[in-house]
Design a protein around this motif. Structure first.
Motif, PDB file in Angstrom:
ATOM      1  N   TYR A   1     -31.231 -18.866  31.464  1.00 40.06           N
ATOM      2  CA  TYR A   1     -30.809 -17.977  32.547  1.00 40.06           C
ATOM      3  C   TYR A   1     -32.009 -17.619  33.423  1.00 40.06           C
ATOM      4  N   ASP A   2     -31.703 -17.160  34.613  1.00 42.80           N
ATOM      5  CA  ASP A   2     -32.703 -16.713  35.585  1.00 42.80           C
ATOM      6  C   ASP A   2     -32.574 -15.201  35.719  1.00 42.80           C
TER       7      ASP A   2
ATOM      8  N   ALA B   1     -31.804 -13.680  39.137  1.00 42.40           N
ATOM      9  CA  ALA B   1     -30.498 -13.966  39.748  1.00 42.40           C
ATOM     10  C   ALA B   1     -29.377 -13.119  39.168  1.00 42.40           C
ATOM     11  N   LEU B   2     -29.660 -12.296  38.183  1.00 41.71           N
ATOM     12  CA  LEU B   2     -28.616 -11.521  37.518  1.00 41.71           C
ATOM     13  C   LEU B   2     -28.261 -10.275  38.318  1.00 41.71           C
ATOM     14  N   ASP B   3     -27.008  -9.865  38.226  1.00 38.59           N
ATOM     15  CA  ASP B   3     -26.521  -8.650  38.871  1.00 38.59           C
ATOM     16  C   ASP B   3     -26.779  -7.474  37.929  1.00 38.59           C
TER      17      ASP B   3
ATOM     18  N   PRO C   1     -21.668 -12.634  33.672  1.00 35.66           N
ATOM     19  CA  PRO C   1     -21.974 -13.563  34.769  1.00 35.66           C
ATOM     20  C   PRO C   1     -23.464 -13.897  34.812  1.00 35.66           C
ATOM     21  N   GLY C   2     -23.778 -15.169  34.909  1.00 35.21           N
ATOM     22  CA  GLY C   2     -25.164 -15.624  34.952  1.00 35.21           C
ATOM     23  C   GLY C   2     -25.738 -15.948  33.597  1.00 35.21           C
TER      24      GLY C   2
ATOM     25  N   GLU D   1     -23.774 -17.590  31.172  1.00 36.89           N
ATOM     26  CA  GLU D   1     -22.842 -18.520  30.534  1.00 36.89           C
ATOM     27  C   GLU D   1     -23.563 -19.629  29.767  1.00 36.89           C
TER      28      GLU D   1
END
Length: 411
Positions: free
Chosen positions: A175-176, A179-181, A257-258, A260
């Motif tokens: 994951y980044d 980029a996560l909310d 989200p992000g 997965e």
């Protein structure tokens, strides 16, 4: 007795016939078995305050892996940035090589089953894969972290009612973080705790812990509350709790989200235990002693780390930093059981209250006390006296000759 490699190497260097007993498949204690692979602190206020055998092996591991030591001169950096990152597999292999070269007798996959002081010798039973084996020793050094052998000998150990949580170390990827909310992460975490999918302590603290947890990829963050580290039953419960926490966290994160494609790349072989028992020692170091930088008349080494109490309910950490210029010390008598001066302990279980122990427990101090314990055991056996009869001037001279740093005594 086992786990603190500085101890057997120091004793062997002094010519003592030494048996090192280790329950795991290798040496290094929590550095290798729990992947707490960032020993410290060796420096205080820009100067080195702990050295010796442990420090030399850490430096060799850093050099072997092609890495560099931190800049120890910058006191403005957080303390954890001045700890030394080591490659745990290389470090563990280096320790085995060094111990093998020293000529001492090493027994892996072995634990003590009984210990009895006859008045002249320690009579012990070791439990290995081939059964029980009787051995005798003139002096006993317990570096188990839980004072296991001291307990087997019937000597007093002390437990705090509310102990700090343990940790199972992991590494996440896939994951980044940028980029996560963040708001979505917080909402997901709140709902997961409300529904019971996560425990409030799982990510190391309450409030908004998820983003920091993901930013550090799960390293040294999970809190496992109520761990009893001084019994096999308690350790088993701790390992089960660690596995359950990892699965809870992994299953939950994969729903966000992000995340997965989240992957679990590493789980430490063993839960790291911050607090279990301490010995009832001839001297008990208190938090007040530690924060004041008390220099004991029988000081054997320095210690340097903030008071670092992980809250027993798992909700974060209470830290108290030392005043500028303060360097605490460890007295010999905190390493000697009150009920038997022919044994000595080092590392996590030295005589101390919870506040002082939360700082004394760290690896650099464990290495320093381990080296002092080895010297004390070898010298007292050679003299035919108890460990408190070893002249402090002689002990300090031996430690300095072996590369250790000993505190300057008060005038």
């Amino acid at each position: 007795m086992y786990r603190c490699y500085s101890r057997p190497l120091q004793a062997a260097q002094l010519g003592a016939r030494t048996l090192l007993v280790e329950k795991n498949a290798g040496l290094g204690g929590t550095t290798t078995s729990a992947n707490v692979a960032f020993p410290g602190l060796f420096h205080a206020w820009g100067e080195q305050v702990i050295a010796g055998i442990g420090w030399e092996l850490v430096c060799r591991a850093v050099e072997l892996s092609g890495d560099a030591l931190p800049d120890f001169r910058d006191d403005e950096r957080p303390h954890w940035q001045r700890q030394v990152r080591v490659n745990a597999p290389l470090y563990g292999a280096l320790l085995l090589e060094e111990v093998h070269r020293s000529g001492l007798d090493l027994r892996l996959h072995t634990m003590p089953a009984s210990a009895h002081w006859t008045g002249e010798l320690w009579e012990l039973q070791l439990c290995g894969k081939d059964g029980l084996e009787p051995v005798t020793a003139r002096r006993l050094v317990d570096c188990t972290g839980d004072a296991d052998v001291i307990g087997l000998a019937g000597l007093e150990r002390r437990r705090n009612q509310d102990r700090q949580p343990g940790t199972i170390d992991i590494r996440l990827s896939g994951y980044d973080v940028d980029a996560l909310d963040h708001d979505e992460l917080d909402r997901g975490h709140t709902e997961a705790v409300r529904s019971g999918a996560l425990l409030a302590s799982d990510l190391g603290s309450r409030g908004r812990p998820l983003l920091p947890f993901l930013a550090k990829r799960g390293e040294n963050a999970i809190h496992l509350v109520g761990i009893e580290g001084a019994t096999s039953e308690g350790r088993t419960a701790g390992e089960l709790a660690g596995a359950a926490a990892v699965l809870r966290i992994y299953r939950f994160l994969r729903t966000l989200p992000g995340l997965e494609n989240l992957r679990l790349d590493f789980r430490a072989p063993e839960v790291g235990v911050r607090e279990s028992v301490t010995i009832a020692a001839r001297t008990t170091v208190t938090g007040e002693d530690y924060l004041a930088g008390r220099v004991w008349a029988d000081s054997v080494c320095n210690s340097f780390y903030p008071i670092d109490i992980h809250r027993p309910d798992g909700d974060g950490i209470d830290k108290t930093h030392l005043r500028h210029g303060v360097v605490p010390t460890v007295p010999r008598d905190a390493m000697v059981p009150a009920g038997n001066p022919y044994a000595v302990v080092a590392g996590l279980c030295v005589g101390s209250d919870q506040a002082a122990n939360s700082a004394l427990r760290v690896q650099a101090t464990a290495m320093a006390t381990g080296q002092a314990a080895g010297a004390l055991a070898a010298m007292s056996a050679d003299l035919g006296a108890d460990v408190t009869d070893v002249p402090m001037s002689d002990l300090r001279r031996v430690l300095v000759r072996s590369g250790a740093i000993v505190p300057a005594l008060p005038v």
